[in-house]
Write a protein that holds these residues in place. Structure first.
Motif, PDB file in Angstrom:
ATOM      1  N   ASN A  25       0.826  -1.213   0.000  1.00 34.42           N
ATOM      2  CA  ASN A  25       0.000   0.000   0.000  1.00 34.42           C
ATOM      3  C   ASN A  25       0.862   1.266   0.000  1.00 34.42           C
ATOM      4  OD1 ASN A  25      -2.314  -1.544  -0.005  1.00 34.42           O
ATOM      5  ND2 ASN A  25      -2.617  -1.403   2.191  1.00 34.42           N
ATOM      6  N   GLU A  26       1.961   1.251   0.763  1.00 33.65           N
ATOM      7  CA  GLU A  26       2.860   2.407   0.802  1.00 33.65           C
ATOM      8  C   GLU A  26       3.529   2.618  -0.567  1.00 33.65           C
ATOM      9  OE1 GLU A  26       3.607   4.612   3.545  1.00 33.65           O
ATOM     10  OE2 GLU A  26       1.704   3.709   4.149  1.00 33.65           O
ATOM     11  N   GLN A  29       1.016   4.104  -2.879  1.00 31.97           N
ATOM     12  CA  GLN A  29       0.812   5.524  -2.620  1.00 31.97           C
ATOM     13  C   GLN A  29       1.950   6.366  -3.206  1.00 31.97           C
ATOM     14  OE1 GLN A  29      -2.035   6.899  -1.532  1.00 31.97           O
ATOM     15  NE2 GLN A  29      -2.680   4.767  -1.706  1.00 31.97           N
TER      16      GLN A  29
END
Length: 129
Positions: A25-26, A29
């Motif tokens: 997820n990081e 992003q």
């Protein structure tokens, strides 16, 4: 080492289930932030980073020091914790571009882990200036 250049690469990481979701997820992003900063109106599914701006994920056994040990291109090494997942995010300058490298903590040999930890401490000291 895995190379991330487009949203399809992120979807592939998700389907593999080899990396923790918080790390994926990081990375997603970061990719989306680069995409949103682009001046061209490119559809997300058609967006592809050139290799000089790509995102890289170190895997166990990769020679991290061979890639990150140049102090003239290394911008930073930081340790990040998200939902109990600890990883390193490293930035390398490539001309006017920045390459981001990610690595889960404690997957490398002792020498590499010690070096990464030292770089994190050194970078934290820089922010105190």
């Amino acid at each position: 080492m895995k190379i991330i250049q487009c949203i399809s690469d992120i979807e592939y990481l998700k389907s593999e289930n080899k990396l923790p979701k918080p790390l994926i997820n990081e990375i997603e992003q970061d990719l989306l932030a680069i995409y949103e900063a682009e001046p061209d109106d490119v559809y997300l599914l058609n967006f592809r980073l050139p290799l000089v701006q790509a995102l890289f994920i170190f895997e166990a056994g990769d020679n991290v020091l061979a890639i990150l040990n140049d102090p003239f291109t290394r911008e930073y090494v930081e340790e990040i914790t998200v939902d109990d997942v600890k990883y390193y995010r490293c930035g390398l300058r490539k001309g006017l571009s920045m390459q981001l490298y990610y690595s889960l903590k404690n997957i490398h040999n002792e020498e590499t882990e010690e070096w990464l930890s030292e770089q994190v401490v050194w970078n934290e000291g820089i922010s105190d200036l």
